[in-house]
Design a protein around this motif. Structure first.
Motif, PDB file in Angstrom:
ATOM      1  N   PHE A  49       0.796  -1.227   0.000  1.00  0.00           N
ATOM      2  CA  PHE A  49       0.000   0.000   0.000  1.00  0.00           C
ATOM      3  C   PHE A  49       0.831   1.281   0.000  1.00  0.00           C
ATOM      4  N   CYS A  50       2.099   1.198   0.393  1.00  0.00           N
ATOM      5  CA  CYS A  50       2.955   2.391   0.420  1.00  0.00           C
ATOM      6  C   CYS A  50       4.057   2.229  -0.615  1.00  0.00           C
ATOM      7  N   LYS A  51       3.943   2.940  -1.723  1.00  0.00           N
ATOM      8  CA  LYS A  51       4.891   2.786  -2.830  1.00  0.00           C
ATOM      9  C   LYS A  51       6.032   3.795  -2.777  1.00  0.00           C
ATOM     10  N   ARG A  52       6.022   4.692  -1.776  1.00  0.00           N
ATOM     11  CA  ARG A  52       7.091   5.681  -1.670  1.00  0.00           C
ATOM     12  C   ARG A  52       8.394   5.000  -1.251  1.00  0.00           C
ATOM     13  N   SER A  53       9.504   5.632  -1.584  1.00  0.00           N
ATOM     14  CA  SER A  53      10.789   5.115  -1.120  1.00  0.00           C
ATOM     15  C   SER A  53      10.949   5.417   0.366  1.00  0.00           C
ATOM     16  N   GLY A  54      11.758   4.630   1.019  1.00  0.00           N
ATOM     17  CA  GLY A  54      12.002   4.851   2.443  1.00  0.00           C
ATOM     18  C   GLY A  54      11.687   3.649   3.302  1.00  0.00           C
ATOM     19  N   GLY A  55      10.958   2.651   2.750  1.00  0.00           N
ATOM     20  CA  GLY A  55      10.687   1.438   3.507  1.00  0.00           C
ATOM     21  C   GLY A  55       9.980   1.705   4.817  1.00  0.00           C
ATOM     22  N   MET A  56      10.526   1.176   5.914  1.00  0.00           N
ATOM     23  CA  MET A  56       9.885   1.315   7.222  1.00  0.00           C
ATOM     24  C   MET A  56       9.702   2.778   7.615  1.00  0.00           C
ATOM     25  N   SER A  57      10.647   3.622   7.255  1.00  0.00           N
ATOM     26  CA  SER A  57      10.544   5.040   7.607  1.00  0.00           C
ATOM     27  C   SER A  57       9.324   5.676   6.950  1.00  0.00           C
ATOM     28  N   ALA A  58       9.064   5.297   5.693  1.00  0.00           N
ATOM     29  CA  ALA A  58       7.897   5.826   4.988  1.00  0.00           C
ATOM     30  C   ALA A  58       6.602   5.309   5.607  1.00  0.00           C
ATOM     31  N   TYR A  59       6.605   4.029   6.020  1.00  0.00           N
ATOM     32  CA  TYR A  59       5.404   3.485   6.668  1.00  0.00           C
ATOM     33  C   TYR A  59       5.124   4.236   7.967  1.00  0.00           C
ATOM     34  N   ALA A  60       6.183   4.520   8.730  1.00  0.00           N
ATOM     35  CA  ALA A  60       6.022   5.212  10.008  1.00  0.00           C
ATOM     36  C   ALA A  60       5.456   6.612   9.810  1.00  0.00           C
ATOM     37  N   GLU A  61       5.912   7.290   8.750  1.00  0.00           N
ATOM     38  CA  GLU A  61       5.462   8.660   8.497  1.00  0.00           C
ATOM     39  C   GLU A  61       3.965   8.714   8.206  1.00  0.00           C
ATOM     40  N   GLU A  62       3.428   7.632   7.672  1.00  0.00           N
ATOM     41  CA  GLU A  62       1.987   7.598   7.368  1.00  0.00           C
ATOM     42  C   GLU A  62       1.151   7.857   8.612  1.00  0.00           C
ATOM     43  N   ALA A  63       1.613   7.384   9.761  1.00  0.00           N
ATOM     44  CA  ALA A  63       0.827   7.529  10.986  1.00  0.00           C
ATOM     45  C   ALA A  63       1.374   8.590  11.927  1.00  0.00           C
ATOM     46  N   HIS A  64       2.689   8.798  11.912  1.00  0.00           N
ATOM     47  CA  HIS A  64       3.305   9.595  12.964  1.00  0.00           C
ATOM     48  C   HIS A  64       3.996  10.871  12.485  1.00  0.00           C
ATOM     49  N   LEU A 116      23.355  -8.577  20.886  1.00  0.00           N
ATOM     50  CA  LEU A 116      22.095  -9.073  20.323  1.00  0.00           C
ATOM     51  C   LEU A 116      20.900  -8.405  20.992  1.00  0.00           C
ATOM     52  N   ASN A 117      20.877  -8.376  22.322  1.00  0.00           N
ATOM     53  CA  ASN A 117      19.752  -7.772  23.042  1.00  0.00           C
ATOM     54  C   ASN A 117      19.605  -6.294  22.697  1.00  0.00           C
ATOM     55  N   LEU A 118      20.721  -5.580  22.624  1.00  0.00           N
ATOM     56  CA  LEU A 118      20.671  -4.159  22.290  1.00  0.00           C
ATOM     57  C   LEU A 118      20.165  -3.956  20.866  1.00  0.00           C
ATOM     58  N   ALA A 119      20.624  -4.789  19.928  1.00  0.00           N
ATOM     59  CA  ALA A 119      20.191  -4.669  18.533  1.00  0.00           C
ATOM     60  C   ALA A 119      18.699  -4.945  18.388  1.00  0.00           C
ATOM     61  N   VAL A 120      18.223  -5.968  19.082  1.00  0.00           N
ATOM     62  CA  VAL A 120      16.796  -6.315  18.993  1.00  0.00           C
ATOM     63  C   VAL A 120      15.940  -5.178  19.541  1.00  0.00           C
ATOM     64  N   PHE A 121      16.326  -4.622  20.705  1.00  0.00           N
ATOM     65  CA  PHE A 121      15.535  -3.516  21.253  1.00  0.00           C
ATOM     66  C   PHE A 121      15.501  -2.328  20.302  1.00  0.00           C
ATOM     67  N   ILE A 122      16.677  -1.909  19.830  1.00  0.00           N
ATOM     68  CA  ILE A 122      16.731  -0.747  18.935  1.00  0.00           C
ATOM     69  C   ILE A 122      15.894  -1.005  17.681  1.00  0.00           C
ATOM     70  N   ASN A 123      15.926  -2.231  17.163  1.00  0.00           N
ATOM     71  CA  ASN A 123      15.189  -2.529  15.935  1.00  0.00           C
ATOM     72  C   ASN A 123      13.679  -2.525  16.149  1.00  0.00           C
ATOM     73  N   MET A 124      13.231  -2.764  17.378  1.00  0.00           N
ATOM     74  CA  MET A 124      11.796  -2.754  17.644  1.00  0.00           C
ATOM     75  C   MET A 124      11.207  -1.351  17.554  1.00  0.00           C
ATOM     76  N   VAL A 125      12.044  -0.321  17.690  1.00  0.00           N
ATOM     77  CA  VAL A 125      11.542   1.059  17.593  1.00  0.00           C
ATOM     78  C   VAL A 125      10.995   1.329  16.182  1.00  0.00           C
ATOM     79  N   PRO A 126      11.778   1.155  15.107  1.00  0.00           N
ATOM     80  CA  PRO A 126      11.194   1.358  13.775  1.00  0.00           C
ATOM     81  C   PRO A 126      10.132   0.331  13.434  1.00  0.00           C
ATOM     82  N   TYR A 127      10.247  -0.890  13.960  1.00  0.00           N
ATOM     83  CA  TYR A 127       9.211  -1.896  13.715  1.00  0.00           C
ATOM     84  C   TYR A 127       7.857  -1.392  14.216  1.00  0.00           C
ATOM     85  N   ILE A 128       7.820  -0.949  15.467  1.00  0.00           N
ATOM     86  CA  ILE A 128       6.551  -0.527  16.065  1.00  0.00           C
ATOM     87  C   ILE A 128       6.035   0.734  15.387  1.00  0.00           C
ATOM     88  N   LEU A 129       6.914   1.695  15.129  1.00  0.00           N
ATOM     89  CA  LEU A 129       6.489   2.926  14.453  1.00  0.00           C
ATOM     90  C   LEU A 129       5.918   2.635  13.074  1.00  0.00           C
TER      91      LEU A 129
END
Length: 441
Positions: free
Chosen positions: A66-81, A354-367
């Motif tokens: 549904f989101c064809k703009r460039s930016g991947g996860m960042s573009a998806y996040a901008e749709e809501a936030h 690993l734990n630090l990477a997983v936590f940091i990655n959950m921020v863009p995932y959730i957004l």
């Protein structure tokens, strides 16, 4: 003409295989040793993570459709936030990949140790990690074509041993060895499952790219979500089978202390020579995976610089198309992180990263995943499609929040500070782009 074009596109089976192979890189290479510290009860963590990962994969597949703009996860996040979330998603994803690259380099050094026993001291391990990071970064100066060719070949160095172990390893499987490793610390089931969640989630990081091939797929609205689910499910089965069978072959204490678990299990199954071949193949796979992730991160920072969200220096490229200045900045960050996480125990260093990477990655995932409902409404989908997307997306976000909890207090504390620094950087960007409403006297 159109029918001829469609025959050249990828079908459901081809895309399913592609999704599974892309996911099964070096993420699992150290996990048997890390999971052995929890016990064989971590099999339950795999089940929970497999279900959560399928929800995440489906959500990203729908977002990509549904989101064809460039930016991947960042573009998806901008749709809501809004715009700030585009920056924070790019920033945290960049930080996550820096951490992940160091973790992969630690994995590579762990597998090199059987050939170079002198790497056993913390400082020698640190120098080994630095050497791997520098080697792969310099190799990336040749541009995307060379990086892609090397990565596509080397990834099989870990995929083939993992697949092989999942199939033939059961001939050596001892139920008694497995059961004695079930819950060595006698923790509660809930605590044990939570202890393994961050470890198992690490193996699925990169799942956000699963739906990135929709333009080259037949009937993408149907096939992309199905391929993502089937591919993720297949990867989950292989992960569960390989880590389960290894815990029934190697005694738990020996496995937990190993820095090259897949080499160790093939040594037990056959002989040390076969084990050394598998270990060497895993080192090559780590190098190839590190090449790919470092180049990916360089491209993430370049794309953000092109949007005016990162300093312009990240956008400068050489004749081969490689953003060398951005790569060198990333290398400095990686070397600094490797120094800050020096540990007497390589497994502990890997787990901390690993734990630090997983936590940091959950921020863009959730957004980004919370933007799906906005996209569903914008595209005026049917009520049935909206309900399905909203329910699966919500489950994916809830699981991601659970993943944050499972990372532990140390990772959440450090990761939160790193994330908040991103807002400081965004404050400067927002001020730069703001036009004054009143002309200064």
């Amino acid at each position: 003409m159109s029918s001829d074009t469609s025959t050249k596109k990828m079908g459901l089976v081809g895309l399913t295989v592609l999704v599974a192979v892309n996911m099964m890189g070096s993420g699992i290479i150290m996990l048997p040793a890390s999971l052995a510290q929890v016990g064989a009860i971590s099999m339950l963590s795999w089940v929970v993570t497999a279900l959560g990962a399928m929800c995440i994969a489906y959500t990203f597949a729908k977002c990509g459709a549904f989101c064809k703009r460039s930016g991947g996860m960042s573009a998806y996040a901008e749709e809501a936030h809004g715009k700030s979330s585009f920056f924070i998603s790019s920033y945290t994803y960049y930080v996550c990949l820096v951490i992940s690259c160091v973790a992969i380099a630690v994995s590579a050094v762990g597998y090199i140790k059987p050939f170079m026993p002198w790497l056993d001291t913390p400082m020698h391990t640190f120098f080994g990690v630095c050497a791997v990071l520098i080697l792969t970064m310099v190799a990336n100066f040749g541009g995307p074509k060379i990086t892609g060719q090397i990565s596509a070949f080397t990834v099989w160095g870990i995929i083939l041993p993992v697949l092989g172990l999942s199939v033939i390893g059961w001939w050596w499987f001892d139920p008694q060895t497995f059961m004695s490793a079930w819950n060595p610390h006698h923790d509660t089931t809930m605590h044990s499952v939570s202890s393994g969640i961050a470890l198992t989630l690490w193996a699925f990081l990169g799942i956000e790219s699963a739906g990135a091939n929709s333009d080259a797929v037949e009937n993408p609205e149907r096939n992309v979500p199905l391929a993502v689910l089937f591919g993720t499910g297949f990867a989950a089965v292989i992960y569960i089978a390989s880590t389960g069978v290894i815990q029934g072959i190697i005694p738990n204490a020996e496995l937990a202390a190993s820095t090259a678990p897949f080499g160790l299990v093939f040594s037990h199954m056959f002989n040390p020579t076969v084990g050394n071949i598998v270990t060497l193949a895993a080192v090559i796979a780590c190098i190839g995976s590190l090449l790919g992730w470092q180049f990916t991160n360089a491209q993430v920072s370049k794309a953000a610089a092109d949007e005016g969200l990162f300093p312009k220096i990240f956008a400068k490229t050489n004749k081969a198309g490689a953003p060398i200045a951005g790569m060198l900045i990333m290398l400095v960050a990686e070397l600094a992180l490797a120094m800050m996480t020096i540990s007497p125990d390589l497994i502990n260093q890997f787990n901390a990263l690993l734990n630090l990477a997983v936590f940091i990655n959950m921020v863009p995932y959730i957004l980004s995943m919370t933007g799906l409902e906005v996209m569903l409404r914008k595209n005026m989908v049917t009520p049935k499609q909206y309900r399905l997307g909203a329910v699966v997306g919500t489950l994916a976000v809830i699981y991601s929040i659970y993943g944050v909890y499972a990372c532990g207090a140390t990772a959440v504390f450090g990761g939160t500070i790193l994330t908040l620094f991103g807002y400081i950087f965004y404050g400067f960007i927002a001020a730069r782009d703001t036009k004054p409403e009143v002309k200064a006297n």
